[in-house]
Design an enzyme around this catalytic site. Structure first.
Site, PDB file in Angstrom:
ATOM      1  N   PHE A   1      -1.725  -7.073  -5.176  1.00  6.25           N
ATOM      2  CA  PHE A   1      -1.792  -7.696  -3.859  1.00  6.25           C
ATOM      3  C   PHE A   1      -2.228  -9.320  -4.038  1.00  6.25           C
ATOM      4  O   PHE A   1      -1.938  -9.734  -3.189  1.00  6.25           O
ATOM      5  CB  PHE A   1      -2.644  -6.906  -2.809  1.00  6.25           C
ATOM      6  CG  PHE A   1      -2.142  -5.819  -2.797  1.00  6.25           C
ATOM      7  CD1 PHE A   1      -0.929  -5.283  -2.426  1.00  6.25           C
ATOM      8  CD2 PHE A   1      -3.286  -4.579  -2.670  1.00  6.25           C
ATOM      9  CE1 PHE A   1      -0.403  -3.827  -2.303  1.00  6.25           C
ATOM     10  CE2 PHE A   1      -2.855  -3.222  -2.409  1.00  6.25           C
ATOM     11  CZ  PHE A   1      -1.736  -3.009  -2.251  1.00  6.25           C
TER      12      PHE A   1
ATOM     13  N   GLY B   1       0.882  -1.310   0.005  1.00  3.55           N
ATOM     14  CA  GLY B   1      -0.084  -0.057   0.139  1.00  3.55           C
ATOM     15  C   GLY B   1       0.762   1.137  -0.178  1.00  3.55           C
ATOM     16  O   GLY B   1       0.607   2.399   0.766  1.00  3.55           O
ATOM     17  N   ALA B   2       1.952   0.987  -0.776  1.00  2.49           N
ATOM     18  CA  ALA B   2       3.024   2.012  -0.833  1.00  2.49           C
ATOM     19  C   ALA B   2       2.517   3.429  -1.339  1.00  2.49           C
ATOM     20  O   ALA B   2       3.403   4.594  -1.361  1.00  2.49           O
ATOM     21  CB  ALA B   2       4.237   1.729  -1.194  1.00  2.49           C
ATOM     22  N   SER B   3       1.664   3.478  -2.133  1.00  2.76           N
ATOM     23  CA  SER B   3       1.025   4.720  -2.803  1.00  2.76           C
ATOM     24  C   SER B   3       0.147   5.318  -1.973  1.00  2.76           C
ATOM     25  O   SER B   3      -0.785   6.271  -2.363  1.00  2.76           O
ATOM     26  CB  SER B   3       0.859   4.512  -4.292  1.00  2.76           C
ATOM     27  OG  SER B   3      -0.185   3.666  -4.195  1.00  2.76           O
TER      28      SER B   3
ATOM     29  N   LEU C   1      -1.600   6.852   4.132  1.00  2.35           N
ATOM     30  CA  LEU C   1      -0.863   6.432   5.288  1.00  2.35           C
ATOM     31  C   LEU C   1       0.534   6.394   5.320  1.00  2.35           C
ATOM     32  O   LEU C   1       1.497   7.007   5.885  1.00  2.35           O
ATOM     33  CB  LEU C   1      -1.322   5.062   5.896  1.00  2.35           C
ATOM     34  CG  LEU C   1      -0.543   4.674   7.132  1.00  2.35           C
ATOM     35  CD1 LEU C   1      -1.143   5.449   8.357  1.00  2.35           C
ATOM     36  CD2 LEU C   1      -0.854   3.044   7.523  1.00  2.35           C
ATOM     37  N   THR C   2       1.054   5.951   4.024  1.00  3.34           N
ATOM     38  CA  THR C   2       2.529   5.629   3.674  1.00  3.34           C
ATOM     39  C   THR C   2       3.090   7.166   3.431  1.00  3.34           C
ATOM     40  O   THR C   2       4.204   7.431   3.866  1.00  3.34           O
ATOM     41  CB  THR C   2       2.645   5.171   2.410  1.00  3.34           C
ATOM     42  OG1 THR C   2       2.020   3.567   2.713  1.00  3.34           O
ATOM     43  CG2 THR C   2       4.158   4.613   2.183  1.00  3.34           C
TER      44      THR C   2
ATOM     45  N   HIS D   1      -8.355   3.112  20.580  1.00  3.25           N
ATOM     46  CA  HIS D   1      -7.680   4.010  21.037  1.00  3.25           C
ATOM     47  C   HIS D   1      -8.309   4.368  22.601  1.00  3.25           C
ATOM     48  O   HIS D   1      -7.501   4.367  23.577  1.00  3.25           O
ATOM     49  CB  HIS D   1      -7.634   5.559  20.131  1.00  3.25           C
ATOM     50  CG  HIS D   1      -7.383   5.257  18.832  1.00  3.25           C
ATOM     51  ND1 HIS D   1      -6.382   4.319  18.592  1.00  3.25           N
ATOM     52  CD2 HIS D   1      -7.761   5.934  17.683  1.00  3.25           C
ATOM     53  CE1 HIS D   1      -6.253   4.522  17.205  1.00  3.25           C
ATOM     54  NE2 HIS D   1      -6.947   5.330  16.712  1.00  3.25           N
TER      55      HIS D   1
ATOM     56  N   LYS E   1     -16.221  13.708  16.323  1.00  5.14           N
ATOM     57  CA  LYS E   1     -15.623  14.557  14.989  1.00  5.14           C
ATOM     58  C   LYS E   1     -16.253  15.903  14.832  1.00  5.14           C
ATOM     59  O   LYS E   1     -17.473  16.099  15.473  1.00  5.14           O
ATOM     60  CB  LYS E   1     -16.034  13.673  13.722  1.00  5.14           C
ATOM     61  CG  LYS E   1     -15.323  12.561  13.410  1.00  5.14           C
ATOM     62  CD  LYS E   1     -14.003  12.351  13.085  1.00  5.14           C
ATOM     63  CE  LYS E   1     -13.432  11.125  12.515  1.00  5.14           C
ATOM     64  NZ  LYS E   1     -12.108  11.136  12.785  1.00  5.14           N
TER      65      LYS E   1
ATOM     66  N   GLU F   1     -12.087  15.703  18.082  1.00  4.93           N
ATOM     67  CA  GLU F   1     -11.581  16.081  16.736  1.00  4.93           C
ATOM     68  C   GLU F   1     -12.163  17.205  16.323  1.00  4.93           C
ATOM     69  O   GLU F   1     -13.544  17.003  16.497  1.00  4.93           O
ATOM     70  CB  GLU F   1     -11.528  15.023  16.040  1.00  4.93           C
ATOM     71  CG  GLU F   1     -10.647  13.943  16.449  1.00  4.93           C
ATOM     72  CD  GLU F   1     -10.471  12.668  15.360  1.00  4.93           C
ATOM     73  OE1 GLU F   1      -9.536  12.923  14.554  1.00  4.93           O
ATOM     74  OE2 GLU F   1     -11.417  11.767  15.386  1.00  4.93           O
TER      75      GLU F   1
HETATM   76  C1  BG6 Z   1      -7.813   7.119  13.520  1.00  5.82           C
HETATM   77  C2  BG6 Z   1      -8.882   7.208  13.264  1.00  5.82           C
HETATM   78  O1  BG6 Z   1      -7.345   5.840  14.072  1.00  5.82           O
HETATM   79  O2  BG6 Z   1      -7.366   8.137  14.725  1.00  5.82           O
HETATM   80  C3  BG6 Z   1      -9.278   8.732  12.763  1.00  5.82           C
HETATM   81  O3  BG6 Z   1      -9.547   6.200  12.198  1.00  5.82           O
HETATM   82  C4  BG6 Z   1      -8.883   9.701  13.536  1.00  5.82           C
HETATM   83  O4  BG6 Z   1     -10.699   8.848  12.222  1.00  5.82           O
HETATM   84  C5  BG6 Z   1      -7.550   9.242  14.071  1.00  5.82           C
HETATM   85  O5  BG6 Z   1      -9.124  10.995  13.073  1.00  5.82           O
HETATM   86  C6  BG6 Z   1      -7.022  10.359  15.112  1.00  5.82           C
HETATM   87  O6  BG6 Z   1      -5.623  10.001  15.373  1.00  5.82           O
HETATM   88  P1  BG6 Z   1      -4.874  11.479  16.251  1.00  5.82           P
HETATM   89  O7  BG6 Z   1      -3.586  10.985  16.304  1.00  5.82           O
HETATM   90  O8  BG6 Z   1      -5.106  12.631  15.114  1.00  5.82           O
HETATM   91  O9  BG6 Z   1      -5.525  11.757  17.413  1.00  5.82           O
END
Ligand code: BG6
Length: 487
Positions: free
Chosen positions: A82, A5-7, A10-11, A234, A324, A210
């Site tokens: 993949f 998923g190098a492109s 997240l990368t 989280h 959000k 957020e």
């Molecule tokens: C991700 C969620 O795991 O964490 C996102 O999928 C969220 O929706 C993000 O925005 C929040 O991460 P951080 O490090 O910005 O608090």
């Protein structure tokens, strides 16, 4: 290190910049090479340019071009599908050519989760997971499944090729310096642990707010919602760090045992409790996004009241919230302590002398605030709440706090699984979250709370305030130096 998923996003936004920072700080093992694997037809130099651009955009003037050049020299790219084992034979050839068969390999799944099975199956088919020659590790990004059943299916898929101790499930919150600091704060000091229990703590709050809305991720988000996206991983991981018993050592086994024990001690809701102890909400313009299903009832905000049924915490509520499109980007854990049993100053100061509040500021401006009462100067016996504050930036210098991915990538390279999530913890977290999502998604009156809406960029729905107000409490905003939070 091979990034599948190098492109992808997240990368570009996290992995490559973190690897570059590690390289610049000289923390990557000598000879580390990064191989991107994805469908996009990049030539090698083109890929290097793409990554340089990503780093420059993120780091701005802080980029040291000399070290970026040196880093880019060790980045390679393989075009591949993949799902097709043939491409992996080519990848394997390149890995052998670059470092020889005895080099350790770290495979990073940064693809869409739908491709995890294909990648792992093809690695297996090409005999790329066996450890006879060198270490072979697999890093798996979240989401880890969609519910308990799919997480177990994913485990089975991975176990067909890798052993549990080769698998590193990422929860980037565990890589945040301040999340780890919860353990250091609790267990490296004498002062706090003796009062870290039901005798002294009135309740605990964990907030992850957020400002961003679901934006370009609306398609994914509308199938997940806030409980799967933020709570299953989280917030429950933060809760574990705050509430776990002291592990015998800071080693992966004991630490992850305590996490699992704590998650297992969270009380499951009985029927009817979910509507009383949870709040679900959606910000007002959510349905206007074209990637959101019409009439979607997916929650973008959630608040939960949880209990940890063990000797230490019995009877202490844990309030968790996340959403959000809120007023502020901030994550914090706050412990409110009990008031003194005998209100000695009640006659002169009134009965409501504030309780002590300890806030662990996870982000931004990572630090710790401790609020306590002080005698107001000059007054006969009037008290005022004041704060002692510690911030990493102030004590350790401006760029003291590395990004979460830097820490986690390095740990994975060194094979330290302490900050990665073991499969039992994933299962326990899903069990709890599944019971709530099921009720929320059925939406029946009396079983689920009503889906309420909230104004974007404010502090969320009134119902979340009411969840605490019913218990005579209120959400606290202990971090960020807001004087107005003080009396
Ligand atoms: C991700 C969620 O795991 O964490 C996102 O999928 C969220 O929706 C993000 O925005 C929040 O991460 P951080 O490090 O910005 O608090």
């Amino acid at each position: 290190m091979v990034i599948f998923g190098a492109s992808g996003d997240l990368t570009r936004r996290k992995l490559i910049p973190s690897l570059y920072y590690l390289h610049r700080k000289g923390r990557l093992p000598l000879g580390t090479q990064v191989v991107g694997f994805a469908r996009r037809p990049f030539a090698r130099d083109e890929y290097r340019r793409y990554l340089r651009d990503a780093v420059e955009r993120l780091a701005g003037t802080a980029v040291d071009h000399h070290s970026l050049d040196a880093f880019a020299e060790n980045v390679f790219y393989v075009i591949g599908d993949f799902a097709r084992p043939g491409y992996y034979a080519h990848l394997r050839g390149l890995l052998d050519e670059l470092a020889g068969p005895r080099a350790g390999h770290l495979y990073y799944l940064a693809t869409a989760p739908g491709s995890y099975g294909q990648v792992v199956g093809c690695l297996g088919a090409n005999d790329m997971a066996h450890e006879e020659e060198g270490r072979r590790r697999l890093v798996v990004e979240k989401p880890y499944g969609y519910d308990l059943a799919s997480a177990r299916r994913l485990d089975r898929t991975l176990y067909a090729v890798f052993d549990e101790d080769q698998i590193f499930r990422i929860d980037h919150y565990l890589g945040k310096e301040t999340a780890q600091n919860v353990l250091f704060f609790r267990f490296a000091n004498t002062l706090f642990e003796p009062v870290w229990n039901r005798e002294y703590v009135d309740h605990v709050q964990i907030s992850a707010a957020e400002t961003v809305d679901v934006g370009h991720r609306a398609g994914y988000y509308d199938g997940a919602g806030v409980l799967r996206d933020m709570f299953q991983n989280h917030l429950l991981q933060l809760l574990s760090l705050v509430a776990m018993e002291p592990p015998a050592s800071f080693a992966p086994g004991p630490l992850r045992d305590e996490t699992a024990k704590l998650l297992a001690a969270i009380r499951r809701f009985s029927p009817g409790e979910i509507s009383r102890h949870t709040v679900r909400a959606q910000y007002r313009s959510y349905l206007e996004d074209s990637a959101v299903a019409s009439g979607s009832t997916m929650a973008t905000y959630g608040a939960l009241k949880l209990w940890v049924d063990n000797e230490r915490w019995r009877g202490v509520p844990f309030y968790l919230r996340s959403g959000k499109a809120l007023a502020e980007k901030s994550t914090e854990v706050t412990l409110r302590f009990r008031r003194r049993p005998h209100p000695m100053f009640a006659k002169t100061c009134g009965a409501d002398v504030d309780a002590n509040v300890l806030s662990l500021c996870v982000e931004p401006d990572e630090g710790i605030h401790l609020r306590f009462e002080a005698k107001a100067p000059g007054a006969v016996a009037d008290t005022r709440p004041v704060e002692m504050r510690f911030h990493f930036g102030g004590s350790f210098g401006g760029d003291a706090v590395p990004g979460a991915y830097e820490r986690l990538l390095l740990d994975a390279v060194h094979g330290d699984a302490s900050l990665f999530v073991r499969s039992d913890a994933i299962e326990l977290a899903w069990r709890l979250i599944d019971s709530i999502t099921r009720a929320w998604e059925e939406g029946a009156a009396g079983v689920a709370p009503p889906l309420v809406s909230y104004l974007p960029y404010k502090w969320g729905p009134d119902e979340a305030e009411a969840l605490l107000a019913r218990d005579g409490r209120a959400w606290l905003r202990g971090c960020g130096g807001r004087e107005e939070a003080l009396r």
